[in-house]
Design an enzyme around this catalytic site. Structure first.
Site, PDB file in Angstrom:
ATOM      1  N   GLY A  14       0.770  -1.168   0.076  1.00  0.00           N
ATOM      2  CA  GLY A  14       0.128   0.074  -0.083  1.00  0.00           C
ATOM      3  C   GLY A  14       0.879   1.293   0.108  1.00  0.00           C
ATOM      4  O   GLY A  14       0.372   2.208   0.455  1.00  0.00           O
ATOM      5  N   ARG A  67     -15.614 -15.903  -9.585  1.00  0.00           N
ATOM      6  CA  ARG A  67     -14.944 -14.415  -9.496  1.00  0.00           C
ATOM      7  C   ARG A  67     -16.207 -13.480  -9.556  1.00  0.00           C
ATOM      8  O   ARG A  67     -16.217 -12.243  -8.758  1.00  0.00           O
ATOM      9  CB  ARG A  67     -14.156 -14.163 -10.814  1.00  0.00           C
ATOM     10  CG  ARG A  67     -13.590 -12.800 -10.805  1.00  0.00           C
ATOM     11  CD  ARG A  67     -12.353 -12.575 -11.799  1.00  0.00           C
ATOM     12  NE  ARG A  67     -12.938 -12.386 -13.114  1.00  0.00           N
ATOM     13  CZ  ARG A  67     -12.298 -12.431 -14.274  1.00  0.00           C
ATOM     14  NH1 ARG A  67     -10.902 -12.017 -13.877  1.00  0.00           N
ATOM     15  NH2 ARG A  67     -12.527 -12.494 -15.336  1.00  0.00           N
ATOM     16  N   ARG A  93      -5.867  -8.360  -8.847  1.00  0.00           N
ATOM     17  CA  ARG A  93      -6.819  -8.897  -9.479  1.00  0.00           C
ATOM     18  C   ARG A  93      -7.243  -8.354 -10.864  1.00  0.00           C
ATOM     19  O   ARG A  93      -7.404  -7.075 -10.757  1.00  0.00           O
ATOM     20  CB  ARG A  93      -8.071  -9.079  -8.667  1.00  0.00           C
ATOM     21  CG  ARG A  93      -7.832  -9.804  -7.295  1.00  0.00           C
ATOM     22  CD  ARG A  93      -7.884 -11.397  -7.294  1.00  0.00           C
ATOM     23  NE  ARG A  93      -7.366 -11.928  -6.216  1.00  0.00           N
ATOM     24  CZ  ARG A  93      -6.795 -13.071  -6.194  1.00  0.00           C
ATOM     25  NH1 ARG A  93      -7.068 -13.932  -7.375  1.00  0.00           N
ATOM     26  NH2 ARG A  93      -6.348 -13.526  -5.033  1.00  0.00           N
ATOM     27  N   LEU A  95     -10.443  -7.464 -13.258  1.00  0.00           N
ATOM     28  CA  LEU A  95     -11.664  -7.485 -13.045  1.00  0.00           C
ATOM     29  C   LEU A  95     -12.521  -7.502 -14.383  1.00  0.00           C
ATOM     30  O   LEU A  95     -11.998  -6.943 -15.266  1.00  0.00           O
ATOM     31  CB  LEU A  95     -11.944  -5.714 -12.406  1.00  0.00           C
ATOM     32  CG  LEU A  95     -11.372  -5.541 -11.033  1.00  0.00           C
ATOM     33  CD1 LEU A  95     -11.313  -3.903 -10.605  1.00  0.00           C
ATOM     34  CD2 LEU A  95     -12.092  -6.202 -10.159  1.00  0.00           C
ATOM     35  N   HIS A 111      -0.109   1.306 -13.418  1.00  0.00           N
ATOM     36  CA  HIS A 111       0.607   0.087 -13.774  1.00  0.00           C
ATOM     37  C   HIS A 111       1.976   0.306 -14.022  1.00  0.00           C
ATOM     38  O   HIS A 111       2.470   1.349 -14.377  1.00  0.00           O
ATOM     39  CB  HIS A 111      -0.019  -0.209 -15.354  1.00  0.00           C
ATOM     40  CG  HIS A 111       0.831  -1.192 -15.991  1.00  0.00           C
ATOM     41  ND1 HIS A 111       0.285  -2.625 -15.609  1.00  0.00           N
ATOM     42  CD2 HIS A 111       1.745  -1.531 -16.933  1.00  0.00           C
ATOM     43  CE1 HIS A 111       1.039  -3.548 -16.513  1.00  0.00           C
ATOM     44  NE2 HIS A 111       1.736  -2.991 -17.192  1.00  0.00           N
ATOM     45  N   ASP A 136      -5.172  -3.815 -19.323  1.00  0.00           N
ATOM     46  CA  ASP A 136      -4.302  -2.429 -19.364  1.00  0.00           C
ATOM     47  C   ASP A 136      -4.783  -1.942 -20.797  1.00  0.00           C
ATOM     48  O   ASP A 136      -3.417  -1.425 -21.260  1.00  0.00           O
ATOM     49  CB  ASP A 136      -2.919  -2.970 -19.236  1.00  0.00           C
ATOM     50  CG  ASP A 136      -2.524  -3.483 -17.960  1.00  0.00           C
ATOM     51  OD1 ASP A 136      -3.144  -3.128 -16.852  1.00  0.00           O
ATOM     52  OD2 ASP A 136      -1.780  -4.436 -17.815  1.00  0.00           O
ATOM     53  N   GLN A 164       8.116   7.343  -9.186  1.00  0.00           N
ATOM     54  CA  GLN A 164       7.276   8.240  -9.886  1.00  0.00           C
ATOM     55  C   GLN A 164       5.872   7.749  -9.949  1.00  0.00           C
ATOM     56  O   GLN A 164       4.886   8.661 -10.106  1.00  0.00           O
ATOM     57  CB  GLN A 164       7.914   7.967 -11.450  1.00  0.00           C
ATOM     58  CG  GLN A 164       9.319   8.167 -11.654  1.00  0.00           C
ATOM     59  CD  GLN A 164       9.425   9.778 -11.351  1.00  0.00           C
ATOM     60  OE1 GLN A 164       8.485  10.540 -11.846  1.00  0.00           O
ATOM     61  NE2 GLN A 164      10.397  10.205 -10.558  1.00  0.00           N
TER      62      GLN A 164
HETATM   63  C1  GRF Z   1       3.036  -0.899  -7.805  1.00  0.00           C
HETATM   64  O1  GRF Z   1       4.293  -1.342  -8.350  1.00  0.00           O
HETATM   65  C2  GRF Z   1       1.853  -0.973  -8.702  1.00  0.00           C
HETATM   66  O2  GRF Z   1       2.004  -0.387  -9.760  1.00  0.00           O
HETATM   67  C3  GRF Z   1       1.711  -2.277  -9.083  1.00  0.00           C
HETATM   68  O3  GRF Z   1       2.176  -3.104  -7.634  1.00  0.00           O
HETATM   69  C4  GRF Z   1       2.668  -2.369  -6.826  1.00  0.00           C
HETATM   70  C5  GRF Z   1       1.761  -1.997  -5.668  1.00  0.00           C
HETATM   71  O4  GRF Z   1       2.665  -1.249  -4.603  1.00  0.00           O
HETATM   72  N1  GRF Z   1       0.655  -2.709  -9.646  1.00  0.00           N
HETATM   73  P1  GRF Z   1       2.122  -0.619  -3.459  1.00  0.00           P
HETATM   74  O5  GRF Z   1       1.052  -1.757  -2.922  1.00  0.00           O
HETATM   75  O6  GRF Z   1       1.496   0.427  -3.675  1.00  0.00           O
HETATM   76  O7  GRF Z   1       3.318  -0.627  -2.558  1.00  0.00           O
END
Ligand code: GRF
Length: 191
Positions: A14, A67, A93, A95, A111, A136, A164
């Site tokens: 997170g 699901r 996951r 969706l 992403h 995506d 970033q």
């Molecule tokens: C991030 O690199 C995000 O882009 C990818 O999973 C990672 C999650 O990191 N989908 P966090 O849980 O926000 O620290």
């Protein structure tokens, strides 16, 4: 300005969630975080939310036979908290259209790559995009590039990208909440 209530979906540590919470606390994103949901009970993201007094709800994928049932449970939580914008912050996951239809044009994802991308690239980065029914494939809101350096490991590159992510994800959410994004086919114009 819209009165947005954010529902943030996470799977793990997170850190993106933390950057969004900070941006809301600073007053940078004029919205409320209504709920944080994780698909794993031990996701650290839930703890981060609880520490800030934000409702934190596990919706555990394996508790559901299909699901579609899992997604209905997610939607029920989001609707119970009157969520208007769904933010996928490291939510691992995929969706289905059932979920996407319920929040068309109101789901944002981060992403950790420049989309589209392929092996051997010399730059990497991250992409914030609207979620549509594809993988995506939704309209891109913002991207940031970072160099791939000689001697980079997966970890050192991911850390450079993550920095970033923490910048462009809150910035994109801010633009959405300020109603400054206009989607025109696959292109997003920023007003
Ligand atoms: C991030 O690199 C995000 O882009 C990818 O999973 C990672 C999650 O990191 N989908 P966090 O849980 O926000 O620290």
């Amino acid at each position: 300005m819209r009165e947005e209530k954010l529902g943030i979906l996470c799977s793990g540590r997170g850190s993106n969630l933390a950057s969004i919470i900070e941006a809301v606390e600073r007053g940078d994103i004029p919205a409320e975080i209504a709920v944080v949901i994780a698909d794993k009970a031990d996701a650290y993201a839930l703890e981060r939310a609880r520490e800030k007094g934000i409702p934190a709800v596990p919706v555990i994928y394996r508790d559901y036979a299909e699901r579609a049932d899992f997604e209905r449970a997610l939607l029920k939580e989001l609707q119970a908290h009157r969520v208007t914008l769904v933010v996928l912050a490291g939510f691992m996951r995929i969706l289905s259209p059932i979920f996407v239809h319920a929040y068309t044009g109101r789901i944002l994802n981060i992403h950790p790559a420049l989309l589209p991308s392929f092996p051997g690239v010399k730059v990497s980065g991250c992409t914030v995009h609207f979620v549509d029914e594809g993988m995506d494939s939704g309209p891109i809101i913002m991207q940031a590039a970072v160099p791939v350096l000689e001697g980079d490991t997966e970890e050192t590159l991911a850390a450079r990208v993550l920095e970033q992510e923490h910048r462009i994800f809150p910035a994109s959410i801010k633009l959405y909440v300020e109603d400054r994004l206009r989607t025109d086919g696959r292109k997003v114009h920023i007003l």
